[in-house]
Design a protein around this motif. Structure first.
Motif, PDB file in Angstrom:
ATOM      1  N   VAL A 126       0.759  -1.380  -0.321  1.00  0.00           N
ATOM      2  CA  VAL A 126       0.050   0.193   0.318  1.00  0.00           C
ATOM      3  C   VAL A 126       0.747   0.982  -0.435  1.00  0.00           C
ATOM      4  CG1 VAL A 126      -2.245   1.638   1.508  1.00  0.00           C
ATOM      5  CG2 VAL A 126      -1.785  -0.954   1.091  1.00  0.00           C
ATOM      6  N   HIS A 127       2.102   1.354   1.202  1.00  0.00           N
ATOM      7  CA  HIS A 127       2.839   2.862   0.780  1.00  0.00           C
ATOM      8  C   HIS A 127       4.652   2.385   0.230  1.00  0.00           C
ATOM      9  CE1 HIS A 127      -0.512   4.218   3.531  1.00  0.00           C
ATOM     10  NE2 HIS A 127      -0.689   3.115   4.475  1.00  0.00           N
ATOM     11  N   ASN A 128       4.298   1.586  -0.308  1.00  0.00           N
ATOM     12  CA  ASN A 128       6.101   1.559  -0.724  1.00  0.00           C
ATOM     13  C   ASN A 128       6.922   1.820   0.385  1.00  0.00           C
ATOM     14  OD1 ASN A 128       7.114   2.759  -4.042  1.00  0.00           O
ATOM     15  ND2 ASN A 128       7.686   0.538  -2.938  1.00  0.00           N
ATOM     16  N   ALA A 129       6.385   1.491   1.594  1.00  0.00           N
ATOM     17  CA  ALA A 129       7.703   2.410   2.858  1.00  0.00           C
ATOM     18  C   ALA A 129       8.053   1.139   3.167  1.00  0.00           C
ATOM     19  CB  ALA A 129       7.035   3.170   3.271  1.00  0.00           C
ATOM     20  N   GLY A 130       7.318  -0.363   3.311  1.00  0.00           N
ATOM     21  CA  GLY A 130       8.273  -1.788   4.213  1.00  0.00           C
ATOM     22  C   GLY A 130       8.976  -2.543   3.257  1.00  0.00           C
ATOM     23  N   ARG A 131       7.347  -2.948   3.585  1.00  0.00           N
ATOM     24  CA  ARG A 131       7.563  -4.931   3.186  1.00  0.00           C
ATOM     25  C   ARG A 131       8.179  -4.660   1.689  1.00  0.00           C
ATOM     26  NH1 ARG A 131       1.563  -6.227   4.607  1.00  0.00           N
ATOM     27  NH2 ARG A 131       1.738  -4.093   4.053  1.00  0.00           N
ATOM     28  N   SER A 132       7.562  -3.714   0.997  1.00  0.00           N
ATOM     29  CA  SER A 132       7.655  -3.650  -0.951  1.00  0.00           C
ATOM     30  C   SER A 132       8.928  -2.801  -0.512  1.00  0.00           C
ATOM     31  CB  SER A 132       7.091  -3.263  -1.217  1.00  0.00           C
ATOM     32  OG  SER A 132       6.698  -1.771  -0.855  1.00  0.00           O
ATOM     33  N   GLN A 133       9.790  -2.128  -0.040  1.00  0.00           N
ATOM     34  CA  GLN A 133      11.103  -1.758  -0.249  1.00  0.00           C
ATOM     35  C   GLN A 133      11.981  -2.908   0.110  1.00  0.00           C
ATOM     36  OE1 GLN A 133      12.020   1.196  -1.726  1.00  0.00           O
ATOM     37  NE2 GLN A 133      10.145   2.201  -1.452  1.00  0.00           N
ATOM     38  N   MET A 134      12.261  -3.328   1.589  1.00  0.00           N
ATOM     39  CA  MET A 134      12.638  -3.790   2.388  1.00  0.00           C
ATOM     40  C   MET A 134      12.871  -5.426   1.290  1.00  0.00           C
ATOM     41  SD  MET A 134      11.734  -4.325   6.112  1.00  0.00           S
ATOM     42  CE  MET A 134       9.968  -4.945   6.033  1.00  0.00           C
ATOM     43  N   ALA A 135      11.661  -5.981   0.188  1.00  0.00           N
ATOM     44  CA  ALA A 135      12.268  -6.706  -0.524  1.00  0.00           C
ATOM     45  C   ALA A 135      12.720  -6.847  -2.019  1.00  0.00           C
ATOM     46  CB  ALA A 135      10.278  -7.666  -0.685  1.00  0.00           C
ATOM     47  N   ALA A 136      12.488  -5.106  -2.627  1.00  0.00           N
ATOM     48  CA  ALA A 136      13.275  -4.935  -3.323  1.00  0.00           C
ATOM     49  C   ALA A 136      14.728  -4.751  -2.873  1.00  0.00           C
ATOM     50  CB  ALA A 136      12.946  -3.687  -3.635  1.00  0.00           C
ATOM     51  N   GLY A 137      14.887  -4.165  -1.974  1.00  0.00           N
ATOM     52  CA  GLY A 137      16.570  -4.006  -0.914  1.00  0.00           C
ATOM     53  C   GLY A 137      17.417  -5.489  -1.754  1.00  0.00           C
ATOM     54  N   TYR A 138      16.540  -6.255  -1.029  1.00  0.00           N
ATOM     55  CA  TYR A 138      17.187  -7.382  -1.011  1.00  0.00           C
ATOM     56  C   TYR A 138      16.947  -8.279  -2.468  1.00  0.00           C
ATOM     57  CZ  TYR A 138      17.764  -9.162   4.697  1.00  0.00           C
ATOM     58  OH  TYR A 138      17.455  -9.257   5.246  1.00  0.00           O
ATOM     59  N   LEU A 139      16.283  -8.345  -3.104  1.00  0.00           N
ATOM     60  CA  LEU A 139      16.407  -8.740  -4.299  1.00  0.00           C
ATOM     61  C   LEU A 139      17.030  -8.196  -5.358  1.00  0.00           C
ATOM     62  CD1 LEU A 139      15.480 -10.965  -6.459  1.00  0.00           C
ATOM     63  CD2 LEU A 139      13.379  -9.554  -7.118  1.00  0.00           C
ATOM     64  N   SER A 140      17.675  -6.545  -4.907  1.00  0.00           N
ATOM     65  CA  SER A 140      18.818  -6.068  -5.653  1.00  0.00           C
ATOM     66  C   SER A 140      19.882  -6.715  -5.515  1.00  0.00           C
ATOM     67  CB  SER A 140      19.043  -4.919  -5.853  1.00  0.00           C
ATOM     68  OG  SER A 140      17.324  -4.010  -6.100  1.00  0.00           O
ATOM     69  N   ARG A 141      20.377  -6.845  -3.977  1.00  0.00           N
ATOM     70  CA  ARG A 141      21.492  -7.376  -3.347  1.00  0.00           C
ATOM     71  C   ARG A 141      21.827  -8.671  -3.989  1.00  0.00           C
ATOM     72  NH1 ARG A 141      25.040  -6.571   0.930  1.00  0.00           N
ATOM     73  NH2 ARG A 141      25.021  -4.503   0.999  1.00  0.00           N
ATOM     74  N   LEU A 142      20.749  -9.441  -3.166  1.00  0.00           N
ATOM     75  CA  LEU A 142      21.043 -10.740  -3.637  1.00  0.00           C
ATOM     76  C   LEU A 142      20.973 -11.498  -4.539  1.00  0.00           C
ATOM     77  CD1 LEU A 142      19.064 -12.435  -0.434  1.00  0.00           C
ATOM     78  CD2 LEU A 142      21.318 -11.894  -0.382  1.00  0.00           C
ATOM     79  N   SER A 143      20.848 -10.860  -6.125  1.00  0.00           N
ATOM     80  CA  SER A 143      20.736 -10.992  -7.252  1.00  0.00           C
ATOM     81  C   SER A 143      21.830 -11.299  -8.473  1.00  0.00           C
ATOM     82  CB  SER A 143      19.571 -10.392  -8.351  1.00  0.00           C
ATOM     83  OG  SER A 143      19.752  -8.733  -8.728  1.00  0.00           O
ATOM     84  N   GLY A 144      22.494  -9.609  -7.358  1.00  0.00           N
ATOM     85  CA  GLY A 144      23.613  -8.794  -8.055  1.00  0.00           C
ATOM     86  C   GLY A 144      23.553  -8.025  -9.153  1.00  0.00           C
ATOM     87  N   GLY A 145      22.548  -7.414  -9.404  1.00  0.00           N
ATOM     88  CA  GLY A 145      21.837  -7.351 -10.491  1.00  0.00           C
ATOM     89  C   GLY A 145      21.563  -8.236 -11.462  1.00  0.00           C
ATOM     90  N   ALA A 146      21.432  -9.536 -11.347  1.00  0.00           N
ATOM     91  CA  ALA A 146      20.813 -10.104 -12.817  1.00  0.00           C
ATOM     92  C   ALA A 146      19.830 -10.054 -12.606  1.00  0.00           C
ATOM     93  CB  ALA A 146      20.876 -11.242 -11.990  1.00  0.00           C
ATOM     94  N   VAL A 147      18.429  -9.100 -11.668  1.00  0.00           N
ATOM     95  CA  VAL A 147      16.831  -9.453 -12.000  1.00  0.00           C
ATOM     96  C   VAL A 147      17.133  -7.865 -12.244  1.00  0.00           C
ATOM     97  CG1 VAL A 147      14.891  -9.342 -10.628  1.00  0.00           C
ATOM     98  CG2 VAL A 147      16.600 -11.229 -10.545  1.00  0.00           C
ATOM     99  N   GLU A 148      15.798  -6.947 -12.376  1.00  0.00           N
ATOM    100  CA  GLU A 148      15.681  -5.277 -12.734  1.00  0.00           C
ATOM    101  C   GLU A 148      14.728  -5.304 -11.711  1.00  0.00           C
ATOM    102  OE1 GLU A 148      13.602  -2.519 -15.657  1.00  0.00           O
ATOM    103  OE2 GLU A 148      14.413  -4.419 -16.960  1.00  0.00           O
TER     104      GLU A 148
END
Length: 137
Positions: free
Chosen positions: A12-34
């Motif tokens: 809903v607010h793009n302030a918690g869960r979705s931001q944490m998930a995006a942060g993890y996916l960016s980090r753990l994919s090493g840039g292999a996922v947009e």
């Protein structure tokens, strides 16, 4: 799915869960996922406790800002993961949709946010496996 899959996290607010998930996916994919994130009713800023919880994991999301959910964000994503946004997320045939049922970190202290963060990390690692993207440690 294209060579570089794209994932959109929506809450809903793009302030918690979705931001944490995006942060993890960016980090753990090493840039292999947009990676994208958005909210149906974006907040003014990211939840500072979510920022703190992610910093404990070495993931810096301080530069991120809540963003409004657009049809274009959904259309250009292969996978759309919703976290409590209900029916506000547009549906397009051919997209993979998942609903991640997670507690909302809004208004919670760090002790309550850490388990949410850890569950998000576990789900992101599982998602990377499903996308055949190796986890970067």
């Amino acid at each position: 799915m294209p060579d570089k899959p794209s994932v959109l996290f929506v809450c809903v607010h793009n302030a918690g869960r979705s931001q944490m998930a995006a942060g993890y996916l960016s980090r753990l994919s090493g840039g292999a996922v947009e990676v994208r994130s958005a909210g149906s009713e974006p907040a003014d800023q990211i939840n500072p406790v979510a920022v703190q919880a992610m910093a404990e994991e070495g993931v810096d999301i301080t530069a991120e800002r809540p963003k409004i959910l657009t049809d274009e964000a959904v259309q250009t994503s292969d996978v759309v993961i919703t976290m409590g946004c209900g029916d506000t997320c547009p549906f397009y045939p051919g997209k993979r949709y998942e609903e991640w049922v997670l507690d909302d970190p809004a208004g919670q202290g760090i002790e309550a946010v850490r388990p949410i963060r850890d569950e998000i990390k576990n789900r992101v690692i599982k998602l990377l496996g499903e996308l055949s993207v190796p986890v970067v440690t």
